[in-house]
Write an enzyme that holds these catalytic residues in place. Structure first.
Site, mmCIF file in Angstrom:
data_model
loop_
_atom_site.group_PDB
_atom_site.id
_atom_site.type_symbol
_atom_site.label_atom_id
_atom_site.label_comp_id
_atom_site.label_asym_id
_atom_site.label_seq_id
_atom_site.Cartn_x
_atom_site.Cartn_y
_atom_site.Cartn_z
ATOM 1 N N GLU A 261 38.174 34.466 53.627
ATOM 2 C CA GLU A 261 38.877 34.949 52.441
ATOM 3 C C GLU A 261 39.140 33.805 51.470
ATOM 4 O O GLU A 261 39.719 32.784 51.865
ATOM 5 C CB GLU A 261 40.205 35.612 52.845
ATOM 6 C CG GLU A 261 39.999 36.863 53.671
ATOM 7 C CD GLU A 261 41.300 37.591 54.022
ATOM 8 O OE1 GLU A 261 42.384 37.052 53.706
ATOM 9 O OE2 GLU A 261 41.223 38.680 54.597
ATOM 10 N N HIS A 283 43.009 41.667 50.272
ATOM 11 C CA HIS A 283 44.091 41.415 51.229
ATOM 12 C C HIS A 283 45.455 41.756 50.623
ATOM 13 O O HIS A 283 46.334 40.911 50.489
ATOM 14 C CB HIS A 283 44.076 39.961 51.697
ATOM 15 C CG HIS A 283 44.746 39.773 53.029
ATOM 16 N ND1 HIS A 283 44.349 38.841 53.954
ATOM 17 C CD2 HIS A 283 45.804 40.420 53.612
ATOM 18 C CE1 HIS A 283 45.122 38.895 55.024
ATOM 19 N NE2 HIS A 283 46.007 39.846 54.841
#
Length: 534
Positions: A261, A283
């Protein structure tokens, strides 16, 4: 008096700062600026972070007075818990702060997939009107499979049932009774995958669960099924998911988390972002105002408890939990008894029983084991000893511990006894209680001798053949050295004719004077006890 330093390494809500109160020196640093972070950690007693700040071994080593790392959220991938534990640093998070937000986002992904909302929005925003191109499916009477029926999974089940769906779940740690209470049918994983129209995963990320949804699992799913992951990146094999989505093995996926990420261009997640049957979010599971505020306030309260020397219910590396107010006053007593024990021991400890007797038997007193070990090891190991690493140090030294709880206590309302076996096979016992309405900590027994001595900073304990004039001998020597005796109690001689004296003195006794006193009274036990406070 210098205030403890609390370092804020990432942006937190104003309510978080308010929850800390005025008793701390609150400082700020950009946790992503590594040199600035390491410099700021030098005198930090606590650090509050979110997901961007890495509290790894290097950062923990740069923080010699650090007592607590507080993660304002759930995930702890950016904290080296093992190193923190060894260093005696408590790690806390806010495990329930985002559960509603995560559950609601999961339902949002399911609805977005069922009704193709993101794709329809993008088409219309581009000036197209293609109603027939975005025909969706109803949730009503569909089957939703939840993998992991914990707090978030249970919230999702409750919310989805309002849509009239059939909820099934896989969780080997949930009982059928609990599942029935939630209105959920428990299935084996393969059965769940075969029956479900929507599958959502809510498992912790461990070596066992990483990649648990892969090629074999996709083959078991319906070609019309959708899979959702709002939990942890890596639970779904991203490369195999891409294959399943592009070959029509499953219908679509909703993803909020990724192995890397943000997804790197050369990573397994990146090709998923451009697929038309995938809904992605960056997220956002905990990204609501409410969740952020709850997380910040929760860990701020934990930091206050930790810096005040208390155990914290949300500490991930301390076996403690919620402490009843009736149990709490005894923690300091047991730690002091541990220091007394070490001062009396003449060889290494091999096993320890912590006996708790009296009304306390009705409560969870497991914290007393931590307190006893912390007190015993405080002056034994060179490292800083805390509630966090005391069990680790005990394990490294081969010390076996046992907690014994009994309601029977003939002499005291409550009494705690530390009974240890030493390396030479001898047994040493120290007993204590909290006396009176002021709950004064007292030692009430040493090796079977009954005494009642308030615990103070400096003590001397001696055992000798009982005979007249002994008190005068050591009294004279202490007086000549200018050391005042603040308290004295002599226990009745045992069957061997040896008496035990416990002295409370106002200042430390030099080593050479100790040896002189020991010889003058002919003591077979003569120990100086120093009791300290954190």
């Amino acid at each position: 008096m210098t205030k403890p330093v609390v370092l804020i390494a990432e942006e937190l809500s104003p309510a978080t700062i308010d929850a800390l109160g005025p008793d701390f020196d609150v400082r700020y640093v950009d946790g992503t600026d590594r040199p600035a972070l390491l410099s700021a950690l030098a005198d930090a007693n606590a650090v509050l972070i979110r997901s961007a700040t890495k509290m790894d071994a290097e950062a923990i080593a740069a923080a010699p007075v650090l007592k607590v790392v507080a993660r304002a959220g759930v995930g702890l991938d950016n904290v080296d818990i093992k190193t923190a534990t060894t260093a005696g640093v408590m790690v806390v998070n806010a495990p329930t702060s985002n559960i509603i937000s995560a559950a609601e986002l999961t339902v949002g992904h399911i609805l977005s997939l069922a009704r193709r909302i993101p794709a329809a929005h993008a088409s219309l925003a581009a000036g197209q009107w293609k109603r027939s191109a975005y025909t969706g499916t109803e949730l009503f009477e569909k089957t939703v499979g939840i993998i992991g029926l914990g707090r978030i999974g249970a919230l999702i089940a409750a919310r989805l049932q309002a849509f009239g769906v059939n909820v099934v779940a896989y969780d080997p740690y949930v009982t059928p009774t609990r599942a029935q209470q939630l209105g959920v049918q428990l299935l084996e994983l393969d059965e769940l995958l075969a029956q479900s129209d929507f599958v959502t995963i809510h498992m912790p990320k461990t070596p066992e669960t990483t990649g648990m949804i892969g090629a074999e699992q996709f083959r078991r799913m319906k070609p019309t099924a959708f899979v959702v992951n709002v939990a942890r990146g890596g639970l779904i094999d991203e490369a195999e998911l891409h294959t399943a989505l592009t070959t029509g093995e499953i219908a679509g996926a909703g993803l909020d988390v990724f192995t890397s990420e943000p997804p790197a261009e050369d990573g397994t997640a990146f090709p998923l972002l451009s697929l038309p049957n995938v809904v992605v979010t960056p997220h956002l599971g905990a990204s609501t105002d409410e969740a952020q505020e709850k997380a910040g306030v929760s860990v701020a309260r934990s930091v206050k408890l930790a810096l005040e020397g208390d155990l914290v219910p949300d500490a991930v590396n301390v076996a403690g939990g919620v402490i009843d107010p009736f149990v709490r006053p005894g923690i300091a007593l047991v730690e002091q008894l541990g220091q007394f024990f070490t001062g009396l021991a003449h060889s290494a400890l091999t096993s320890l029983d912590i006996e708790v007797r009296g009304e306390l038997a009705q409560y969870d007193v497991s914290v007393y084991r931590l307190a006893a070990l912390k007190g015993i090891l405080a002056n034994v190991v060179s490292e800083n000893v805390s509630y966090v690493n005391a069990p680790l140090f005990a394990e490294q030294r081969g010390i076996e511990t046992r907690l014994i709880v009994e309601a029977e206590s003939p002499l005291y309302r409550n009494i705690t006894i530390l009974r240890g076996t030493l390396a030479d096979g001898s047994v040493l016992t120290v007993a204590g209680t909290l006396a009176g309405t002021r709950m004064v900590p007292k030692v009430v027994g040493i090796n079977g001798y009954e005494i009642e001595v308030p615990i103070e900073r400096h003590h001397l304990v001696m055992r000798y053949a009982d005979r007249p004039g002994i008190v005068a001998i050591y009294g004279q020597k202490l007086g000549d050295a200018g050391i005042n005796i603040a308290g004295l109690q002599v226990a009745q001689a045992d069957a061997s004719g040896r008496a035990l004296s416990v002295l409370t003195v106002d200042s430390p006794v030099p080593e050479e004077l100790l040896e002189e006193m020991r010889q003058s009274v002919g003591a077979d036990l003569f120990r100086r006890i120093e009791v300290t406070e954190d």
